[in-house]
Design a protein around this motif. Structure first.
Motif, PDB file in Angstrom:
ATOM      1  N   ALA A   1       0.883  -0.996  -0.353  1.00 23.52           N
ATOM      2  CA  ALA A   1      -0.246  -0.026   0.060  1.00 23.52           C
ATOM      3  C   ALA A   1       0.755   1.055   0.107  1.00 23.52           C
ATOM      4  O   ALA A   1       0.772   2.148  -0.271  1.00 23.52           O
TER       5      ALA A   1
ATOM      6  N   ILE B   1      -3.241  -1.368   3.006  1.00 26.72           N
ATOM      7  CA  ILE B   1      -3.200  -0.560   4.001  1.00 26.72           C
ATOM      8  C   ILE B   1      -1.819  -0.578   5.597  1.00 26.72           C
ATOM      9  O   ILE B   1      -1.458  -1.258   4.796  1.00 26.72           O
TER      10      ILE B   1
ATOM     11  N   GLU C   1      -7.788   4.252   5.576  1.00 24.64           N
ATOM     12  CA  GLU C   1      -7.791   3.857   4.230  1.00 24.64           C
ATOM     13  C   GLU C   1     -10.209   3.550   4.058  1.00 24.64           C
ATOM     14  O   GLU C   1     -10.616   3.144   4.953  1.00 24.64           O
TER      15      GLU C   1
ATOM     16  N   GLN D   1     -11.782   2.320  -1.493  1.00 29.50           N
ATOM     17  CA  GLN D   1      -9.398   2.645  -2.295  1.00 29.50           C
ATOM     18  C   GLN D   1      -8.964   0.997  -1.790  1.00 29.50           C
ATOM     19  O   GLN D   1      -8.704   0.626  -2.026  1.00 29.50           O
TER      20      GLN D   1
ATOM     21  N   ARG E   1      -6.909  -0.834  -4.536  1.00 31.70           N
ATOM     22  CA  ARG E   1      -6.126  -2.045  -5.008  1.00 31.70           C
ATOM     23  C   ARG E   1      -5.999  -3.361  -5.025  1.00 31.70           C
ATOM     24  O   ARG E   1      -4.731  -4.159  -5.651  1.00 31.70           O
TER      25      ARG E   1
ATOM     26  N   LYS F   1      -8.709   0.427  10.840  1.00 31.74           N
ATOM     27  CA  LYS F   1      -8.330   0.029   9.075  1.00 31.74           C
ATOM     28  C   LYS F   1      -8.284  -1.489   8.411  1.00 31.74           C
ATOM     29  O   LYS F   1      -9.058  -1.263   7.430  1.00 31.74           O
TER      30      LYS F   1
END
Length: 354
Positions: A256, A283, A291, A295, A299, A337
């Motif tokens: 990340a 993360i 995040e 998002q 990813r 997170k």
């Protein structure tokens, strides 16, 4: 969940535990009171992990002094002046130095898993420190009457026992923390040190069956302590070809926080084997911004364009508090997170139709 997702390990300790540790060190509270604080922190951590929806949880390393030094508890053949590890922000961590034979673990990781089992029936993983990290305790000038190869024989025996004990205690998987991998390329750009580390870890892994190795993984990152790193400037491309020579089934890769994730993911796609499961970090524990699930989903979808979906998992870049005194990230932020990782991974699985 069709795409597996797991934490790396450490969770920030609650303020009550940090106060108890400080109180015990100054003689203000008893050993019994400290152990009570540890037990409460462990119970609360597991409860919060379960509330996050995480299909695999850990004990958050609540009772470890650090991810690296837990095996050294109670040993009396160590001096404090070992190898130093500088971080980008200027702070330093220092390992102890072995002073006499024999080398033995004072604590094995299975004890943490067994303690956590009192509070949960959820699937649990267990992190262990790499043999290569423990090899750094042996001094460069040697120990009279205890040659390095004798030390390594003892170390391998202890590292094997650490992993096997965790598997036997019911861990669904065991994660070898190998944060010194990327750092080794900073210390020795030739890669010889890295290759020697991998060879040592493979001497440990050869003691396990192929089925057992499918449940054993390795985690690498550029370090994460007090919101700083020790080797983020080392190019992943220099690490990955050698790293994937580790005889494990699982790879947990910080991703990340990489500036050019697509470039690194492309490098991963060139070295991944058909028997590998790769957990991509979605993360960033160092960043305070939480995040969003969207998002995380994006990813995962990005990673899925390079890695076969059947071989893809998600994780955090590294632990949130690998040393017990690291309070740079709030406990509630860490779990927010984690929850975003779990939800975002589920969204990506839905979008990918798996």
């Amino acid at each position: 969940m069709a795409i597996p997702t797991e934490p790396i390990g450490s969770i920030p300790r609650p303020v009550s535990l940090l106060h108890a540790i400080a109180g015990f060190q100054t003689g203000q509270i008893s050993e019994a009171a400290l152990q009570g604080a540890y037990a409460e922190a462990l119970r609360d951590t597991i409860e919060l992990f379960e509330q996050s929806g995480s299909p695999v949880i850990s004990d958050g390393e609540q009772t470890k002094p650090s991810f690296a030094t837990y095996p050294l508890a109670g040993l009396d053949n160590l001096a404090p002046d070992g190898l130093t590890i500088p971080f980008a922000d200027g702070h330093v961590r220092q390992l102890p130095r072995l002073t006499a034979a024999p080398f033995r673990y004072g604590v094995h990781a299975a004890s943490y898993l067994q303690a956590a089992r009192a509070y949960t029936k959820s699937a649990m993983k267990q992190a262990v420190i790499s043999a290569s990290a423990m090899s750094l305790l042996y001094p460069a000038d040697g120990i009279p009457g205890y040659p390095r190869e004798a030390f390594l024989t003892d170390l391998i025996q202890e590292a094997v026992a650490d992993i096997r004990g965790a598997l036997d205690a019911g861990a669904v998987c065991v994660q070898i923390d190998f944060t010194e991998a990327r750092l080794s390329l900073k210390l020795d750009p030739s890669g010889n040190l890295l290759r020697s580390f991998i060879a040592l870890n493979n001497r440990v892994l050869e003691n396990f069956s192929s089925e057992e190795r499918s449940r054993i993984g390795v985690h690498v990152c550029p370090g994460g302590d007090h919101d700083s790193t020790h080797s983020a400037d080392v190019d992943y491309a220099e690490l990955l070809p050698d790293l994937f020579q580790m005889n494990v089934g699982r790879f947990y890769l910080q991703m990340a926080s990489e500036r050019d994730r697509k470039r690194v993911l492309s490098a991963v796609s060139r070295v991944i084997g058909s028997n590998h499961l790769v957990f991509i970090g979605v993360i960033d524990p160092i960043q305070q911004e939480i995040e969003t699930p969207a998002q995380v989903r994006d990813r995962v979808l990005e990673a899925a364009s390079f890695i076969p979906i059947a071989q893809l998992g998600t994780t955090d870049d590294c632990g949130f508090a690998p040393f017990s005194d690291d309070i740079s990230t709030a406990r509630d932020i860490a779990f927010s997170k984690i929850q975003a990782r779990v939800q975002g991974t589920a969204w990506a699985a839905r979008d990918l139709g798996v």
